[in-house]
Design an enzyme around this catalytic site. Structure first.
Site, mmCIF file in Angstrom:
data_model
loop_
_atom_site.group_PDB
_atom_site.id
_atom_site.type_symbol
_atom_site.label_atom_id
_atom_site.label_comp_id
_atom_site.label_asym_id
_atom_site.label_seq_id
_atom_site.Cartn_x
_atom_site.Cartn_y
_atom_site.Cartn_z
ATOM 1 C CB VAL A 66 -25.907 -43.902 39.269
ATOM 2 C CG1 VAL A 66 -25.188 -42.563 39.399
ATOM 3 C CG2 VAL A 66 -25.422 -44.867 40.332
ATOM 4 C CB ALA A 111 -29.530 -42.274 34.392
ATOM 5 C CE LYS A 112 -25.027 -48.246 31.141
ATOM 6 N NZ LYS A 112 -24.912 -47.894 29.725
ATOM 7 N N GLY A 113 -27.988 -48.102 35.240
ATOM 8 C CA GLY A 113 -28.427 -49.013 36.287
ATOM 9 C C GLY A 113 -27.726 -50.348 36.130
#
Ligand code: NAD
Length: 422
Positions: A66, A111-113
């Site tokens: 995201v 962001a992050k995953g």
């Protein structure tokens, strides 16, 4: 946030992120349109990740990336591997990264995953195949100018090396700046491992000045003895702080005169636990969190300070080393108690700040010595602490609200200047 919600709802990361956001947006008088834009993740991707397991079976994992905001620069944020990863959680963490990068004023968005998997049950080969296929799945989204992943829960420098290599194979040349938190041999930065704990110490030192306290007369309790908590403990002890308790998932150790942190680290390395340490006594981990101390550093995991226990905290300063250790309802209780909170998006921003230094060094192909990394980190952390604390006192809001207001204002300004491309 209504006061009648269940403890489970109180711990929902997206709800917590939203509550802090709404609070700051209201105080900033942000118009409805800008609020909508700032709340909505810019981009989200869900990928199916087929992986051949060692026993020959084919398993399909689910992964997310995201990008919450790319208004101030490329997305920045870690990737976590855990069985309970969800899109809601990844979204909340991505928005946190936006505010964190903005509060320390580094030119990144958020962001992050995450991948739903249990790395403890997977072999090295399975993890490598999962990582490479996940990277291929999100490859359109990442890149030094687009989005730069980093380690998070259950991912490390080895995973970053696999991501870097997979990306490099796709674009046809080595691209070290596509991830941070890499091994030193592949463009990692000096000082990165200590950076988050060092940042916690720097902002704590700044807070102490406001209370007229010297490190030698400051009693500290730290929850979590991993990367953040362990480094914070080590650096604070070196600086003269009295670390009276370290709290881990299975218990806590206590010494009223201050623990010998180096000896405790050796003990933990030899025995696998902090318990049974000759230089202190074992105590109950719940009791340890409520000891009278000057500084409490929750540096383990989220939601440890809730509406159920916040009233029992007995510290003057709360330095949030972990992400989201305090729920939004607990915030109100801490404010009533007059606890000086250094919020997570500021307190643990040392890590992303040195990640930014890593990205800068990779792009320049020119590496700094550790003193330069540490002094630049100090400059940013001290400046950001001052900006947040003075914003808070000028606008008569608590530090967390101040940090969010500073951050939201910076992102909103960037968006207004860029204008709407339609
Ligand atoms: P880590 O896994 O290295 O260490 C966490 C430690 O906390 C471990 O020793 C673990 O045993 C302990 N722990 C787990 N649950 C606990 C509990 N309920 N009570 C007491 N101890 C418990 O992780 P880390 O990298 O140190 O990260 C800790 C927190 O800091 C996380 O919230 C992470 O998102 C956040 N954070 C980390 C960084 C970083 O650079 N590593 C940067 C910013 C924020």
């Amino acid at each position: 946030m209504p006061a009648t919600i269940s403890l489970e709802q109180e711990k929902n990361p997206w709800l917590a992120a939203e509550t802090r956001f709404d609070n700051a947006a209201r105080k900033l008088n942000l118009d409805d349109g800008m609020r909508k834009v700032l709340k909505s993740p810019a981009r989200e991707i869900t990928v199916s990740i087929p992986v051949q397991l060692d026993d020959g079976r084919l398993e399909v994992f689910t992964g997310y990336r995201v990008q919450h905001s790319i208004a101030r620069g490329p997305g920045k944020g870690g990737i976590r591997y855990a069985p309970d990863v969800s899109l809601d959680e990844v979204r909340a963490l991505a928005s946190w990264m936006t505010w964190k990068c903005a509060v320390v004023n580094i030119p990144f968005g958020g962001a992050k995953g995450g991948v739903i998997c249990d790395p403890k049950l997977m072999s090295n080969g399975e993890l490598e195949r999962l990582t490479r296929r996940y990277t291929a799945g999100i490859i359109e989204m990442i890149g030094p100018e687009r989005d730069i992943p980093a380690p998070d829960m259950n991912t490390d420098d080895r995973v970053m090396a696999w991501i870097m290599d997979t990306y490099a194979m796709h674009v046809g040349h080595a691209t070290t700046a596509v991830v941070t938190g890499k091994p030193m041999e592949l463009g990692g930065s000096r000082g990165r491992k200590e950076a988050t704990g060092r940042g916690c110490m720097i902002v704590t030192l700044e807070a102490l000045k406001r209370f007229g306290l010297k490190p030698e007369e400051t009693k500290v309790v730290i929850q979590g003895f991993g990367n953040v908590g362990g480094m914070a403990a080590r650096l604070m002890a070196k600086r003269g702080f009295r670390i009276i308790s370290i709290v881990e998932y299975n218990g806590a150790v206590y010494n009223a005169n201050g623990l010998d942190i180096e000896a405790l680290m050796r003990h933990r390395n030899e025995t696998g636990t902090i318990l049974g340490f000759a230089g202190g006594e074992d105590i109950d981990r719940r009791e340890a969190m409520f000891l009278r101390c000057d500084v409490l550093v929750p540096a383990a995991t989220e939601n440890v300070i809730t509406s159920e226990n916040a009233a029992k905290l007995n510290c003057t300063i709360l330095c949030e080393g972990a992400n989201g250790p305090t729920t939004a309802i607990a915030d109100e209780i801490l404010a009533d108690k007059g606890i000086f909170v250094i919020p997570d998006i500021l307190a643990n921003a040392g890590g992303v700040t040195v990640s930014y230094f890593e990205w800068v060094q990779d792009r320049q192909g020119f590496f700094w010595n550790e003193d330069l990394v540490n002094s630049r980190l100090e400059e940013i952390m001290v400046g950001s602490f001052d900006a947040v604390a003075s914003y808070g006192s000028n606008h008569k809001v608590d530090n967390r609200t101040a940090a969010y207001m500073v951050a939201l204002d910076r992102v909103a300004s960037a968006m207004r200047l860029r204008g709407l491309y339609a």
